[in-house]
Scaffold this active site. Structure first.
Site, PDB file in Angstrom:
ATOM      1  N   CYS A  30     -67.483   1.148  22.304  1.00  0.00           N
ATOM      2  CA  CYS A  30     -67.302   2.602  22.422  1.00  0.00           C
ATOM      3  C   CYS A  30     -66.552   3.047  23.680  1.00  0.00           C
ATOM      4  CB  CYS A  30     -68.644   3.321  22.428  1.00  0.00           C
ATOM      5  SG  CYS A  30     -69.989   2.468  21.632  1.00  0.00           S
ATOM      6  N   ARG A  69     -73.817 -10.149  22.926  1.00  0.00           N
ATOM      7  CA  ARG A  69     -75.170  -9.617  23.063  1.00  0.00           C
ATOM      8  C   ARG A  69     -76.141 -10.763  23.234  1.00  0.00           C
ATOM      9  NH1 ARG A  69     -75.140  -5.164  18.145  1.00  0.00           N
ATOM     10  NH2 ARG A  69     -73.342  -3.994  18.932  1.00  0.00           N
ATOM     11  N   GLN A 119     -66.549  -7.081  15.796  1.00  0.00           N
ATOM     12  CA  GLN A 119     -66.847  -6.013  14.840  1.00  0.00           C
ATOM     13  C   GLN A 119     -65.565  -5.332  14.390  1.00  0.00           C
ATOM     14  OE1 GLN A 119     -69.281  -3.831  17.712  1.00  0.00           O
ATOM     15  NE2 GLN A 119     -70.857  -3.762  16.142  1.00  0.00           N
ATOM     16  N   ASP A 171     -64.708  -2.245  14.349  1.00  0.00           N
ATOM     17  CA  ASP A 171     -65.344  -1.071  14.921  1.00  0.00           C
ATOM     18  C   ASP A 171     -64.349   0.085  15.020  1.00  0.00           C
ATOM     19  OD1 ASP A 171     -67.367   0.338  16.039  1.00  0.00           O
ATOM     20  OD2 ASP A 171     -67.437  -0.772  17.923  1.00  0.00           O
ATOM     21  N   HIS A 201     -64.157   4.413  16.363  1.00  0.00           N
ATOM     22  CA  HIS A 201     -64.789   5.627  16.873  1.00  0.00           C
ATOM     23  C   HIS A 201     -63.915   6.806  16.495  1.00  0.00           C
ATOM     24  CE1 HIS A 201     -66.712   2.455  19.178  1.00  0.00           C
ATOM     25  NE2 HIS A 201     -67.763   3.245  19.094  1.00  0.00           N
ATOM     26  N   LYS A 253     -78.231   7.134  12.033  1.00  0.00           N
ATOM     27  CA  LYS A 253     -77.178   6.371  11.360  1.00  0.00           C
ATOM     28  C   LYS A 253     -77.422   6.185   9.872  1.00  0.00           C
ATOM     29  CE  LYS A 253     -79.316   2.029  12.673  1.00  0.00           C
ATOM     30  NZ  LYS A 253     -79.149   0.609  12.820  1.00  0.00           N
ATOM     31  N   HIS A 266     -69.500   6.628  15.451  1.00  0.00           N
ATOM     32  CA  HIS A 266     -69.323   5.180  15.615  1.00  0.00           C
ATOM     33  C   HIS A 266     -69.459   4.614  14.201  1.00  0.00           C
ATOM     34  CE1 HIS A 266     -70.938   5.292  19.928  1.00  0.00           C
ATOM     35  NE2 HIS A 266     -71.369   6.432  19.430  1.00  0.00           N
TER      36      HIS A 266
HETATM   37 ZN    ZN Z   1     -69.677   2.697  19.331  1.00  0.00          ZN
END
Ligand code: ZN
Ligand code: ZN
Length: 628
Positions: free
Chosen positions: A328, A357, A375, A377, A379, A458, A504
């Site tokens: 992010c 992680r 990911q 990913d 935003h 989410k 996200h």
């Molecule tokens: Zn995020």
């Protein structure tokens, strides 16, 4: 006449019942527990005040979880009776299995499991009720200290002042419940296996013995499940990953860290190319952020406060850095480099972002639970009035992608967790935005109370694989808090500064996990468009090598992923090897093919096709790509 209370049933019917009547007396047949004003309770609980009551049927997801959870208690009872020196820890369960961890001085053997299973059967026959008793923490501490159950004592320290104990037969456990009315409701069960683990999943703690089992309301359910497990074992992605030479995870190099071999890296590249194309088509912009960012930023974002346990940190020239666990931050930093106008919104930043992680060593599992992963990913920064359209577009995106892979899916909405940032108002409007979009799309979903991310509620999408197993893939999270913390603004039509909302979202989720799921879903036999190697050229004799080389060049130049096996081996042997590698097409080249300028394809299923010219074969391969 006894005092009356009012109970509202799901069909809207209101009934007046005597205060103190047990829920059991109102329950439909097949119910195993009840939900009273939103909380799950035992059927043995008395009705003390007016309320809304729903009964949980045994065949529902919650019902099955309660069944399996109760079976966990029964198994713990059997273990404790047979091995009195065992210390109890925990017994969580899902809607497919349960396990219980025990501290014992040696691993359990298959013979032990058999004995435990026999004792479980007897306890089921005894049909003992599960009896709940609420006590003070003091009393519970005293009870478990006297019993020598030190793990229960340690766990109790973290619990509130009132706790509940459950007893069936002579066995007592600390548990919130609810449970089945009695042990006899377990109609079929099976202890599956035993493995070593650690107290609280941490390798520095005491080694524990974990026994897995499952239970069903009927024998047929168990039978089907055991067949599915056998098939799943054959498809295990760790085994296929080795056999197909896709990847390795080498514990001495680093547990939970994936090393992609050429074919695995090819598979991942195909997926990544697919993702980039699909995102560009939908108005996303590709961005790339750094792996390290200053610790101050992680403090500002709330990650340090709420997510520190899962992060890695390092120092560079006296400055402290965090290794990104999420993507992010850089995306917000990009947004902040310019003054944004309401006309420019939304921004959709997409990154194939690699994050790290700290997952506990006891919880790592092949590609499904790793410490470093990438990911898909993105935003999305948008105006509040754009939120609904953006969420709907993401849901459509997920639907398109799931169709391409042939997955069915289910949707869950997760709400505010205990540990979180942002105001109650923001949480409420973010939750409403997600709910509204699900309603707009007319989708059905389940609600997971308290399971949201720390920065927002989410939507989770769980795909169902070929064996009917569910896997988390896409998530969509609405976040009002992070834009606030990073003071993101845009200039509105009124000339004033306003706060954008951030979404996200991931579609496939972690590439590693998704690849693991794909391997098991297809049992390693990837469809042509995903297969790292689409075809292999097999020569009948050395004489055919020059023609085979020319054919190879013409296929490779057209983008076909082809390998060659020109070894001086019997054709049958080469075909068998290629079949084990699950290569979609074997292209045989002998005298006739050379003379006619063709090749003879053979599918991995064993089906042979008529001879084709190379360009016809290329057209055949291309026709098997999904229309994207
Ligand atoms: Zn995020
Ligand atoms: Zn329990």
């Amino acid at each position: 006449m006894a005092e009356q209370v009012f109970v509202t049933l799901p069909n809207g019917v209101k009934r007046s019942v005597p205060k103190g009547m047990k829920l059991q007396e109102l329950a439909d047949e097949g119910a195993v527990a009840a939900q009273v004003n939103g909380s799950l309770v035992d059927l043995s609980q008395p009705i003390e005040k007016d309320g809304v009551v729903t009964f949980i049927p045994i065949h529902s997801r919650k019902g099955l979880e309660i069944l399996r959870h109760s079976a966990g208690h029964v198994m713990a009872q059997a273990v404790k009776e047979l091995f009195p020196s065992v210390k109890l820890t925990f017994g969580p369960s899902t809607d497919t299995w349960f396990y219980y961890d025990f501290d014992y001085d040696r691993p359990f053997t298959p013979q032990d499991l058999e004995k435990i299973g026999e004792r479980v059967s007897e306890i089921i026959k005894e049909d003992s009720p599960f009896i709940r008793r609420e006590v003070s923490k003091e009393e519970a501490l005293k009870t478990f200290r006297e019993m020598g159950e030190s793990y229960k004592v340690e766990h109790l320290e973290d619990l509130p002042d009132r706790v509940s104990l459950y007893r069936q037969g002579s066995f007592l456990d600390l548990c919130e419940g609810p449970h089945l009315p009695s042990t006899g409701r377990i109609k079929a069960f099976k202890l599956l296996n035993v493995s070593g683990t650690y107290w609280r999943g941490d390798a520095r703690n005491q080694v524990l013995q974990r026994i897995y089992g499952t239970a069903f309301p009927d024998a047929k359910g168990l039978e089907d499940y055991l067949l599915m497990l056998e098939e799943a074992r054959k498809r295990d992605h760790r085994k296929l990953g080795r056999e197909l030479d896709l990847f390795s995870i080498q514990d001495d190099a680093g547990p939970g860290l994936v090393i992609y071999h050429p074919k695995g890296a090819m598979l991942r590249t195909i997926l990544e190319d697919f993702e980039r194309k699909e995102h560009l088509k939908r108005g996303y912009q590709i961005v790339i952020g750094p792996t390290l960012l200053r610790l101050d930023l992680w403090k500002q974002s709330g990650h340090f406060e709420n997510y520190r346990d899962k992060m890695y940190f390092t120092k560079v020239e006296d400055a402290e850095y965090g290794i990104k666990p999420m993507n992010c931050l850089a995306h917000m930093l990009i947004y902040k480099t310019q003054i944004r106008s309401y006309r420019d919104l939304p921004f959709r930043y997409f990154e194939l972002g690699t994050v790290h992680r700290h997952e506990k060593s006891g919880e790592l599992h092949g590609l499904l639970r790793v410490r470093g992963f990438t990911q898909d990913d993105a935003h999305i920064l948008c105006r509040p009035d754009q939120l609904n359209d953006e969420i709907c577009a993401i849901i459509e995106f997920v639907d398109d992608v799931m169709k391409i892979f042939g997955f069915e899916y289910e949707i869950e909405l997760s709400t505010k967790p205990e540990k979180c940032i942002g105001s109650d108002e923001d949480w409420e409007s973010a939750t409403q935005a997600l709910l509204q979009a699900l309603k707009t799309k007319g989708l059905s979903f389940e609600i997971n109370e308290g399971e949201g991310a720390f920065y927002g509620p989410k939507i989770d999408v769980k795909l169902k694989d070929a064996l009917g197993r569910k896997w988390q893939c896409a998530t969509i999270q609405a976040d009002f808090a992070m834009p606030e913390r990073f003071e993101l603004t845009y200039v509105g039509s009124d000339g004033e500064r306003h706060r954008p909302v951030m979404l996200h979202r991931v579609i496939l989720g972690a590439m590693e996990r998704f690849i693991g799921v794909l391997i098991e879903h297809y049992a390693g036999a990837f469809p042509v468009w995903l297969a790292p190697i689409q075809a292999i050229l097999l020569t009948v004799t050395d004489r055919h090598i020059p023609y085979a080389e020319r054919t190879y060049d013409s296929l490779v130049r057209k983008g076909i992923r082809v390998e060659k096996d020109f070894r001086n081996e019997k054709l049958g042997f080469k075909i068998r090897e290629a079949q084990l590698q699950k290569i979609p097409y074997m292209l045989v080249i002998g005298d006739r093919e050379e003379k006619e300028g063709t090749l003879s394809p053979r599918k991995r299923s064993g089906e042979t096709m008529k001879s084709l010219r190379p360009e016809e074969f290329i057209a055949q391969v291309e026709s098997e790509y999904p229309s994207l």
